[in-house]
Design a protein around this motif. Structure first.
Motif, PDB file in Angstrom:
ATOM      1  N   GLN A 188       0.825  -1.202   0.000  1.00  0.00           N
ATOM      2  CA  GLN A 188       0.000   0.000   0.000  1.00  0.00           C
ATOM      3  C   GLN A 188       0.866   1.261   0.000  1.00  0.00           C
ATOM      4  OE1 GLN A 188      -2.629  -0.320   3.352  1.00  0.00           O
ATOM      5  NE2 GLN A 188      -3.653  -2.148   2.575  1.00  0.00           N
ATOM      6  N   GLN A 192       1.159   4.375  -2.726  1.00  0.00           N
ATOM      7  CA  GLN A 192       0.919   5.751  -2.300  1.00  0.00           C
ATOM      8  C   GLN A 192       2.176   6.623  -2.370  1.00  0.00           C
ATOM      9  OE1 GLN A 192      -0.683   5.054   1.597  1.00  0.00           O
ATOM     10  NE2 GLN A 192      -2.451   3.947   0.786  1.00  0.00           N
ATOM     11  N   ARG A 517      -8.159  -2.815  -4.823  1.00  0.00           N
ATOM     12  CA  ARG A 517      -7.088  -1.947  -4.299  1.00  0.00           C
ATOM     13  C   ARG A 517      -7.473  -1.402  -2.928  1.00  0.00           C
ATOM     14  NH1 ARG A 517      -4.997   2.673  -7.996  1.00  0.00           N
ATOM     15  NH2 ARG A 517      -3.516   2.810  -6.271  1.00  0.00           N
ATOM     16  N   HIS A 518      -6.520  -1.426  -2.012  1.00  0.00           N
ATOM     17  CA  HIS A 518      -6.652  -0.895  -0.647  1.00  0.00           C
ATOM     18  C   HIS A 518      -7.552  -1.761   0.250  1.00  0.00           C
ATOM     19  CE1 HIS A 518      -4.668   2.564  -2.292  1.00  0.00           C
ATOM     20  NE2 HIS A 518      -5.699   2.900  -3.039  1.00  0.00           N
ATOM     21  N   GLN A 554      -9.387   6.889   0.434  1.00  0.00           N
ATOM     22  CA  GLN A 554      -8.880   6.046  -0.652  1.00  0.00           C
ATOM     23  C   GLN A 554      -9.603   4.713  -0.702  1.00  0.00           C
ATOM     24  OE1 GLN A 554      -4.575   5.827  -0.123  1.00  0.00           O
ATOM     25  NE2 GLN A 554      -4.307   6.922  -2.054  1.00  0.00           N
ATOM     26  N   THR A 555      -9.777   4.098   0.465  1.00  0.00           N
ATOM     27  CA  THR A 555     -10.450   2.804   0.530  1.00  0.00           C
ATOM     28  C   THR A 555     -11.898   2.933   0.094  1.00  0.00           C
ATOM     29  OG1 THR A 555      -9.014   2.122   2.346  1.00  0.00           O
ATOM     30  CG2 THR A 555     -11.056   0.895   2.066  1.00  0.00           C
TER      31      THR A 555
END
Length: 668
Positions: A188, A192, A517-518, A554-555
């Protein structure tokens, strides 16, 4: 070496060790390996043994850890938290044992305890009347950082103990981050554009030193208790009894602790731990050996920095030098392009290493790596080895710069790097490499964990044309499967049974398996605790997701984008049509306590506790803490600036408490 040379070398070693200890213990950003630090430290000890007059109070041999960070309040240890002396060979262990016998002036047979030396962050937890009131780091051994709020978010640290707990109890332990979660956290951070953690120990330390405890809570830290500060505070006579008593108090202890009756048993356990080392889901860098009996420990006493009754028997280094002979570019399940160094084969910790991750283009630039470089390579368990840094002094001038590709190495689509991200991606969702990696992830241990569907078998099935996408796993034809080279009816039947078993899954496991993702294991569990079923999750909004504790922007955005895509909804529909059955939420272990059967919702700002701490208190005492108002809520706890939930709670007949009333209920 004469006296002047010794003084000069001592001053140089002291300066180096203080610098590297500060980077390791305080900044969590080491520049050298543990092995190199140990080598420098041993050189200092040898020098001080030869010239004892050089020892000064500020020598690294007289200190433990590093100074506490000023960002946290200080926590004074009533009894010093000491470090451990190290040995690196069986002969050195023998010498340590002989020294113990001489100091005791006895030839009587001793008993010992031997336990894994977890590579984490040392902490002290203080309980008064059974309640956790303070948690701190080791710091300089005398004064540490008060990180109580963050330690309360570590899930296996009990907030209250059994009623039989002493009036005051100070336990010492190690907080660590499991390997799988460490790899996911670094993945992650790679995406980022953040600096990567060097190892699980640094990740754990960095997580505990967050000023925002919500960040700590979102990371799946664990704790293992290995001892106590005051031997007189517990009804035990030795370490063996202590470990049993700690378990009775529901404090987490390591199951691999062994009581040894002689040195042969200690050495046998060391070999066992060495073999288990990379099978464990946490990093260990050796074994701690302690004299078992408390009265003998007190008789032996301590030096300025370490007990005389314990020693750490360290493992061989999991690092080596290697030459980068080329770079390959892998395509991940989300399209991320990961550069991998191809190395001249090198032996590390009993394994031949030929490849090591370089993470991303920014990491290559930051480390200044070139093809042809001699580099330091580190191996950490199952995680792919990584290149730590180039050894600049070994350069010949023939090295070549790394040129990152402009096209996907598999589908040849143009690559792009989203703004604000460190990762370059292939945006073609139909890229064969992405599809393959998504299938591997879905079937693997991070997904549904289908027995018999490891990487090689998935690749064979894809090559044979039996699988093109994830749902095809649930529609494999037995006859064609059995006809594959190296297979047969029994192998095919065994795999189909494993697939059938995997169709019964939980919402958390499915979310983690989809490779969104995430959305890792921990985030998936948080979502499964909040949402009743998949349908409810499909209909949620980013705004609602942000109300779930531990879910960030983001999540929330990634999850909603995934479910908004028509092809992903069709994939889920096909999985359900093929028999996938999703059990709602997580299977929670029932916790009995004074709040059993009660459901609490917190609103507004609390002054005595953070909301996360209050929710943990409720769960620890057997109650349930929720984040949205419904008829099942029994108590609404209102802090300052409580909003519209107050009125709605009154309409539903829900009992409203202020913070002081809540604290009285939980006994604080």
């Amino acid at each position: 070496m004469d006296r002047q040379q010794a003084e000069n070398r001592f001053a140089e070693l002291r300066k180096q060790l203080q610098y590297h200890a500060h980077r390791y213990y305080v900044l969590d950003n080491p520049e050298i390996s543990d092995t190199e630090y140990d080598r420098l430290f041993r050189e200092l000890l040898d020098l001080e043994a030869q010239f004892p007059e050089l020892i000064t109070p500020d020598s690294p041999s007289q200190r433990v850890g590093g100074e506490p960070l000023s960002a946290f309040a200080e926590a004074v240890h009533n009894l010093p938290m000491l470090s451990l002396d190290n040995v690196f060979a069986a002969e050195e262990l023998d010498a340590f044992a002989e020294k113990v016998q001489r100091r005791l002036n006895s030839s009587a047979q001793l008993t010992w305890t031997a336990e894994p030396k977890i590579d984490g962050l040392a902490v002290e937890l203080i309980y008064e009347h059974g309640l956790l009131i303070e948690g701190s780091t080791r710091g300089n051994g005398l004064v540490g950082e008060n990180i109580t709020a963050n330690l309360r978010t570590v899930r296996n640290i009990p907030l209250c103990l059994d009623a039989a707990a002493p009036e005051r109890l100070a336990v010492r332990g190690e907080v660590f981050l499991p390997r799988g979660d460490f790899a996911e956290l670094n993945r992650q951070r790679t995406e980022q554009g953040q600096q990567l953690f060097a190892n699980p120990r640094n990740a754990a330390a960095g997580s505990l030193r967050q000023l925002d405890s919500k960040i700590t809570a979102a990371r799946p830290l664990s704790c293992c208790i290995y001892g106590i500060a005051d031997l007189r505070s517990v009804p035990c006579q030795n370490m063996a009894e202590l470990f049993v008593w700690l378990e009775q108090m529901h404090l987490p202890v390591n199951p691999l602790v062994k009581i040894c009756h002689n040195l042969a048993e200690i050495k046998a356990h060391y070999l066992r731990l060495q073999q288990l080392r990379h099978e464990l889901d946490y990093a260990i860098d050796g074994m701690v050996v302690k004299v078992n009996e408390f009265n003998l420990q007190e008789q032996l006493g301590n030096t300025a920095r370490a007990p005389r009754w314990a020693v750490a028997w360290k493992f061989a280094a999991a690092e080596a030098e290697a030459v980068i002979i080329g770079i390959e570019y892998q395509v991940g399940r989300t399209g991320a392009i990961t550069p991998v160094a191809i190395l001249e084969p090198v032996h590390i910790d009993g394994t031949v290493v030929r490849r090591a991750t370089l993470h991303n283009q920014e990491e290559i630039s930051r480390k200044g790596l070139m093809i042809g470089d001699t580099v330091l390579v580190r191996r950490a368990g199952d995680v792919i080895p990584e290149v730590v840094k180039p050894l600049l002094e070994r350069r010949s001038g023939q090295e070549q710069a790394v040129v990152f590709p402009q096209q996907c190495p598999i589908c040849e689509q143009a690559l792009h790097r989203p703004e604000g991200e460190a990762v370059t991606r292939c945006g073609n969702l139909h890229c064969p490499a992405q599809k393959l990696q998504r299938i591997i992830w879905f079937a693997g241990k991070s997904g549904l964990d289908i027995d018999g569907l490891g990487l090689k078998n998935v690749e064979k099935l894809v090559e044979a044309g039996l699988i093109k996408d994830i749902p095809d796993l649930f529609a494999l034809p037995k006859e064609q499967l059995a006809a594959l080279e190296g297979w047969g009816e029994k192998s095919a039947e065994k795999l189909l049974q494993a697939i059938e078993k995997a169709k019964q899954t939980s919402l958390a496991r499915l979310l983690a398996a989809l490779g969104i993702r995430h959305i890792g294991k921990t985030t998936a569990e948080l979502l499964a605790e909040h949402f009743v079923d998949l349908n409810q999750l499909l209909q949620t909004t980013p705004e609602h997701l942000l109300t779930v504790h531990g879910i960030g922007e983001q999540t929330a955005s990634s999850l909603c984008d995934y479910f908004a895509a028509q092809e992903n909804r069709e994939l889920l529909a096909r999985l359900l049509d093929l028999g996938l059955t999703i059990h709602s939420g997580l299977k929670k272990t029932a916790v009995s306590g004074q709040l059993s059967g009660l459901v609490f919702l917190f609103t507004g700002t609390l002054s005595h506790l953070t909301r996360a701490e209050a929710e943990q208190r409720v769960k620890q005492l057997g109650g349930e803490a929720v984040s949205s108002l419904s008829k099942k809520v029994t108590h609404l706890v209102a802090g300052e600036k409580a909003g519209s939930k107050l009125q709605k709670a009154a309409e539903l007949g829900i009992r409203v408490l202020d913070e002081q009333e809540f604290l009285q209920i939980i006994g604080e």
